[in-house]
Write a protein that holds these residues in place. Structure first.
Motif, PDB file in Angstrom:
ATOM      1  N   LEU A 139       0.823  -1.201   0.000  1.00  0.00           N
ATOM      2  CA  LEU A 139       0.000   0.000   0.000  1.00  0.00           C
ATOM      3  C   LEU A 139       0.861   1.256   0.000  1.00  0.00           C
ATOM      4  CD1 LEU A 139      -2.752   1.486   0.339  1.00  0.00           C
ATOM      5  CD2 LEU A 139      -2.428   1.227   2.824  1.00  0.00           C
ATOM      6  N   GLU A 176       0.456   4.887   0.795  1.00  0.00           N
ATOM      7  CA  GLU A 176      -0.511   5.755   1.473  1.00  0.00           C
ATOM      8  C   GLU A 176       0.214   6.504   2.593  1.00  0.00           C
ATOM      9  OE1 GLU A 176      -3.072   7.979   2.293  1.00  0.00           O
ATOM     10  OE2 GLU A 176      -4.127   6.448   1.103  1.00  0.00           O
ATOM     11  N   MET A 230      -5.454   4.279   5.672  1.00  0.00           N
ATOM     12  CA  MET A 230      -5.002   2.894   5.629  1.00  0.00           C
ATOM     13  C   MET A 230      -5.848   2.021   6.550  1.00  0.00           C
ATOM     14  SD  MET A 230      -1.319   1.203   6.674  1.00  0.00           S
ATOM     15  CE  MET A 230      -1.662   1.413   8.428  1.00  0.00           C
ATOM     16  N   CYS A 270      -8.276  -1.238   5.656  1.00  0.00           N
ATOM     17  CA  CYS A 270      -8.145  -2.524   6.328  1.00  0.00           C
ATOM     18  C   CYS A 270      -9.465  -2.974   6.930  1.00  0.00           C
ATOM     19  CB  CYS A 270      -7.072  -2.451   7.417  1.00  0.00           C
ATOM     20  SG  CYS A 270      -5.389  -2.244   6.764  1.00  0.00           S
ATOM     21  N   ILE A 272      -0.443  -6.514   5.109  1.00  0.00           N
ATOM     22  CA  ILE A 272      -0.281  -5.252   4.388  1.00  0.00           C
ATOM     23  C   ILE A 272       1.032  -4.594   4.755  1.00  0.00           C
ATOM     24  CG2 ILE A 272      -1.467  -3.833   6.107  1.00  0.00           C
ATOM     25  CD1 ILE A 272      -2.801  -2.398   3.643  1.00  0.00           C
ATOM     26  N   GLN A 325       2.833  -0.925   4.295  1.00  0.00           N
ATOM     27  CA  GLN A 325       2.543   0.452   3.905  1.00  0.00           C
ATOM     28  C   GLN A 325       3.835   1.238   3.708  1.00  0.00           C
ATOM     29  OE1 GLN A 325       2.778   3.193   6.491  1.00  0.00           O
ATOM     30  NE2 GLN A 325       2.279   4.766   4.978  1.00  0.00           N
ATOM     31  N   ASP A 353       5.271   5.286   2.078  1.00  0.00           N
ATOM     32  CA  ASP A 353       4.768   6.620   1.716  1.00  0.00           C
ATOM     33  C   ASP A 353       5.814   7.480   1.012  1.00  0.00           C
ATOM     34  OD1 ASP A 353       6.436   7.245   3.789  1.00  0.00           O
ATOM     35  OD2 ASP A 353       4.854   7.976   5.129  1.00  0.00           O
ATOM     36  N   SER A 376      -2.581   2.049  -4.370  1.00  0.00           N
ATOM     37  CA  SER A 376      -1.817   3.297  -4.331  1.00  0.00           C
ATOM     38  C   SER A 376      -2.726   4.513  -4.277  1.00  0.00           C
ATOM     39  CB  SER A 376      -0.915   3.402  -5.566  1.00  0.00           C
ATOM     40  OG  SER A 376      -0.258   4.647  -5.617  1.00  0.00           O
TER      41      SER A 376
END
Length: 471
Positions: free
Chosen positions: A107, A109, A115, A119, A131, A133, A135, A154
């Motif tokens: 992901l 984010e 986020m 989920c 997951i 994550q 950024d 995304s």
């Protein structure tokens, strides 16, 4: 709109699994149905049939009040199927997209709350997932190489980074992984552009109820395309190459077969009109006709070799290089100029050599024939030199002549079908093509060096199947 359909056989039962998107049918829904579609925006239909194709169970089912009970998730439907069908229900779970294992989601984010909302949405739909994550661009690039993602989600725009750039990076690393854009605001133009660039789908953050379905659709599409895309591309490439070769061959065959025949007909017409001087010139005409017929025979023979090489499976047997070369020279003894060529053969063999005897002979015989056809008659010491080095792993063949040579401009084209690198019209243009094609078929390599007026050298490497033959 149906987004998934699959049939599987479990024992005597045939299971049919179908998932349809019902979020797009809002105009045809009652208020109660619309509320249900927001909770689960896909319609799940599971059917079990016996060996006589009789339906013995099907979802959706009726509740105690006679109303259709919509499932809140795929997994609620699976649990119902398990309770009714036992092991067959487990098979349904295995064959649903993304349900047989925990999804690995990458992901992009930068807002933690968004986020967490994603989920929650996925968990509510019954999806199992892990997951990761990121950024920043740097974190994403690192994750692409270290994290084996089943799907990428995304945000469209985060500081100094956007989804289209992420999509481009992802496609360079793994062209098959599904990529879904999840954004707070995407214009129609931008959405179309994203799909054109290769995104699987886009979901607005205000419509996150669509995310589970979008993921399942993308995974299903990936399941289909990953198994067939490479096969289709390979088939298209093979068919295209075959068609090109066939078209080229048709032209070359027509030219090579018709030209000698026309020469024979022309010579016969000359003989017919010679009248009184017929006997004086008959010997010369017959020689010319014989030359034309031999060219025709060579063309047909080369075509037969091409067809045989294309269809014949590789057959492994022990190769006697000295015998192969002697047989080749014996076959060429009637060729013009053969008596002027001095063959020089050097064989250094530390191991027995196992390969396809027919194809090894075809390679060496074609090279011998080619050297004789294009010998340099201005040289008194014309030669063919064959140096062979055999090990347990391979054979290296260095084939050298001091013929007319090839202009460097044409070297890159000499292995092309029907290509002639000289104005001499003695060849069919198939010989070196056949040599290269045969070497490739055997998993070997070939290279050429030549200097016009000096001669030509071929270097061929072929694998030795010594270990396979003796195992």
């Amino acid at each position: 709109m149906e987004v998934y359909n699959k049939a599987v056989q479990v024992g005597s039962l045939k299971l049919e699994i179908a998932i349809s998107d019902r979020s797009n049918t809002i105009l045809y829904q009652s208020p109660e149905e619309h509320e249900a579609s927001l909770a689960c925006p896909y319609f799940i239909n599971l059917t079990a049939r016996d060996e006589n194709d009789k339906r013995i169970w099907q979802t959706p089912v009726m509740d105690d009040h006679g109303e259709i009970r919509y499932y809140s998730s795929v997994y609620e439907a699976i649990e119902d199927a398990k309770s009714k069908l036992g092991d067959a229900g487990d098979e349904i779970e295995y064959n649903l997209p993304g349900s047989s294992k925990e999804l690995q989601i990458l992901l992009i984010e930068d807002i933690v709350e968004d986020m967490e909302l994603m989920c929650m949405t996925l968990r509510k739909a019954g999806m199992k997932f892990n997951i990761k994550q990121v950024d920043t661009r740097e974190e994403f690039v690192q994750a692409l190489s270290e994290y084996k993602a089943d799907i990428i989600l995304s945000d469209h725009a985060i500081p100094q980074f956007n989804s289209l750039e992420a999509l481009s990076l992802a496609r360079k690393v793994n062209a098959k992984v599904p990529f879904i854009i999840v954004s707070g605001g995407v214009s129609e133009t931008m959405a179309v552009n994203c799909i054109q660039q290769g995104a699987s789908d886009y979901v607005l953050k205000s419509d996150l109820y669509r995310l589970p379905l979008a993921i399942q659709k993308a995974l299903h599409a990936a399941d289909i395309t990953s198994a067939t895309r490479e096969e289709l591309l390979l088939k298209v490439e093979e068919l295209s190459e075959t068609n090109n070769q066939l078209e080229h061959m048709l032209y070359g065959v027509a030219h090579n077969l018709r030209s000698p025949l026309n020469s024979v007909l022309g010579l016969l017409n000359l003989a017919r009109h010679e009248g009184e001087s017929l006997s004086k010139n008959m010997s010369h005409y017959f020689q010319m006709m014989e030359d034309s017929i031999r060219k025709l025979d060579t063309s047909v023979n080369d075509l037969l070799k091409y067809a045989k090489n294309a269809k014949k499976e590789v057959s492994i047997e022990k190769i006697d290089f000295k015998k192969v070369i002697q047989e080749g020279l014996e076959q060429m003894r009637f060729m013009k100029g053969f008596d002027r060529i001095q063959p020089k053969v050097e064989i250094n063999q530390s191991s027995l050599f196992y390969s396809d005897a027919y194809r090894v002979s075809s390679i060496l015989h074609n090279l011998i024939s080619n050297a004789i056809k294009y010998m340099d008659y201005s040289k008194a010491d014309s030669f063919i030199k064959v140096a062979i080095e055999v090990t347990k792993q391979k054979v290296d063949i260095e084939f050298t002549d001091n013929g007319i040579g090839i202009n460097k401009t044409y070297l890159s084209k000499v292995f092309t079908m029907f290509y002639r690198a000289t104005s001499q019209n003695d060849g069919t243009g198939l010989g070196l093509y056949l040599v290269n094609d045969t070497v490739q078929k055997m998993g070997g390599t070939i290279s050429i060096e030549s200097q016009e007026g000096e001669g030509t050298s071929f270097h061929i490497t072929l694998p030795n199947h010594y270990s396979t033959a003796l195992s």
